[in-house]
Scaffold this active site. Structure first.
Site, PDB file in Angstrom:
ATOM      1  CG  HIS A  34      -0.266  -0.314   2.522  1.00  0.00           C
ATOM      2  ND1 HIS A  34       0.651   0.557   3.071  1.00  0.00           N
ATOM      3  CD2 HIS A  34      -0.329  -1.376   3.369  1.00  0.00           C
ATOM      4  CE1 HIS A  34       1.092   0.059   4.218  1.00  0.00           C
ATOM      5  NE2 HIS A  34       0.522  -1.119   4.414  1.00  0.00           N
ATOM      6  N   GLY A  36       1.801   3.156   2.274  1.00  0.00           N
ATOM      7  CA  GLY A  36       2.762   3.209   3.385  1.00  0.00           C
ATOM      8  C   GLY A  36       4.081   2.582   2.965  1.00  0.00           C
ATOM      9  CG  HIS A  37       4.282  -1.621   2.109  1.00  0.00           C
ATOM     10  ND1 HIS A  37       2.987  -2.063   1.982  1.00  0.00           N
ATOM     11  CD2 HIS A  37       4.810  -2.305   3.154  1.00  0.00           C
ATOM     12  CE1 HIS A  37       2.751  -2.989   2.899  1.00  0.00           C
ATOM     13  NE2 HIS A  37       3.828  -3.149   3.634  1.00  0.00           N
TER      14      HIS A  37
HETATM   15  P1  AMP Z   1       4.876  -5.232   6.445  1.00  0.00           P
HETATM   16  O1  AMP Z   1       4.734  -5.548   5.000  1.00  0.00           O
HETATM   17  O2  AMP Z   1       3.576  -4.998   7.143  1.00  0.00           O
HETATM   18  O3  AMP Z   1       5.801  -6.169   7.167  1.00  0.00           O
HETATM   19  O4  AMP Z   1       5.576  -3.816   6.516  1.00  0.00           O
HETATM   20  C1  AMP Z   1       6.792  -3.578   5.847  1.00  0.00           C
HETATM   21  C2  AMP Z   1       7.306  -2.230   6.286  1.00  0.00           C
HETATM   22  O5  AMP Z   1       6.350  -1.229   5.973  1.00  0.00           O
HETATM   23  C3  AMP Z   1       7.553  -2.155   7.801  1.00  0.00           C
HETATM   24  O6  AMP Z   1       8.740  -1.400   8.024  1.00  0.00           O
HETATM   25  C4  AMP Z   1       6.339  -1.418   8.287  1.00  0.00           C
HETATM   26  O7  AMP Z   1       6.561  -0.703   9.486  1.00  0.00           O
HETATM   27  C5  AMP Z   1       6.079  -0.476   7.137  1.00  0.00           C
HETATM   28  N1  AMP Z   1       4.706   0.015   7.119  1.00  0.00           N
HETATM   29  C6  AMP Z   1       3.565  -0.719   7.180  1.00  0.00           C
HETATM   30  N2  AMP Z   1       2.494   0.085   7.193  1.00  0.00           N
HETATM   31  C7  AMP Z   1       2.957   1.355   7.151  1.00  0.00           C
HETATM   32  C8  AMP Z   1       2.343   2.657   7.156  1.00  0.00           C
HETATM   33  N3  AMP Z   1       1.021   2.805   7.200  1.00  0.00           N
HETATM   34  N4  AMP Z   1       3.149   3.736   7.100  1.00  0.00           N
HETATM   35  C9  AMP Z   1       4.497   3.606   7.060  1.00  0.00           C
HETATM   36  N5  AMP Z   1       5.138   2.425   7.057  1.00  0.00           N
HETATM   37  C10 AMP Z   1       4.382   1.317   7.111  1.00  0.00           C
END
Ligand code: AMP
Length: 266
Positions: A34, A36-37
């Site tokens: 998304h 955020g990533h």
């Molecule tokens: P994940 O795929 O959930 O393991 O997340 C991968 C990276 O994206 C991790 O460093 C998370 O902290 C970061 N991340 C996930 N959601 C967000 C968000 N809404 N805003 C910023 N970083 C995010």
């Protein structure tokens, strides 16, 4: 965009970049990408010549009763997003590439791992640190970016890794209602989504009250009551640490986490 499916394919490209003295920025993810990533990838690009992303749903950070099998997976969609974002390489290892000798590990996370998530997911940070160290060994990044969304995770990684890579934190990306973007938001029904959007408001109110001089225990107790009244089914924790309010809550079968800074100046 280069797609590397195993360590050998990855190593070949990394070797070339290292030979050219390119600075490699890395963003590990579990996919279902998304904004955020993608915001973390833009941040990585600000600090490096090359941006590498990985997609690997890490089995060792899920307990047997957790959502490893159900975790959202959309590799095709992810590859399109990464390619549009101008990512240089995406690493898509298989489980046997990351854990060739099996999943046993004796990693002991440091003090940042104490409490909060660990009280509810005791094996989580050992699993995260294990996979992050293995991915770093494969990618050999100069910098790596982690989201403040998972603030305790960022602190656990930051305290355990001696540079390189230099660890950089990226701010939380939110939807137009302030809900922190998360791959797990895909689990929420329309009704649950309405409730989920109150999580950030309640955390921010507690942070604001504490910043304004309110007693922190009273503000956190009030926030917990507000979360339950708003419709969250369970509050795993809402606590103050690192100048932030951090919370984990349940909505039906979905667990959500979020945090907010207690600003020292208005
Ligand atoms: P994940 O795929 O959930 O393991 O997340 C991968 C990276 O994206 C991790 O460093 C998370 O902290 C970061 N991340 C996930 N959601 C967000 C968000 N809404 N805003 C910023 N970083 C995010």
């Amino acid at each position: 965009m280069i797609t590397a499916h195993n360590p050998a394919e990855l190593a070949e490209t990394i070797r070339g970049w290292k030979a050219d003295n390119k600075r490699i920025g890395f963003v590990p993810t579990m996919g279902a990408l998304h904004d955020g990533h993608l915001s973390l990838m833009r941040l990585a690009a600000d600090h490096a010549d090359i941006v590498v992303a990985s997609i690997f749903v890490n089995p060792t950070q899920f307990a047997p009763h957790e959502d490893f099998d159900a975790y959202p997976r959309d590799v095709e969609g992810d590859l399109t997003k990464l390619s549009v974002a101008g990512i240089d390489l995406v690493y898509l290892p298989a489980e046997a590439d990351i854990y060739p000798g099996g999943q046993d590990s004796n990693i002991k996370p440091g003090p940042a791992a104490e409490g909060l998530e660990s009280a509810f997911r005791p094996h989580f940070f050992a699993g995260v640190l294990d996979v992050v160290q293995r991915l770093f060994a494969h990618v050999q990044p100069d910098i790596a970016v982690f989201g403040e969304k998972d603030y305790q995770q960022y602190k656990v990684i930051e305290e355990s890794i001696s540079a390189p890579p230099h660890i950089i934190a990226g701010p939380i990306a939110r939807d137009e209602h302030g809900l922190a973007l998360s791959s797990r938001n895909a689990y929420l029904s329309t009704e649950e989504l309405e409730i989920a959007r109150m999580l950030n408001q309640i955390i921010y109110k507690a942070a604001f009250d504490i910043q304004g001089g309110a007693d922190s225990n009273a503000a956190l107790k009030e926030a917990k009551d507000m979360l339950l009244t708003a419709g969250f089914d369970k509050v795993d924790y809402i606590e103050q640490r690192w100048g932030r309010i951090l919370a984990a809550v349940w909505l039906g079968k979905t667990r959500l986490i979020d945090n907010a800074p207690i600003e020292t100046t208005l």
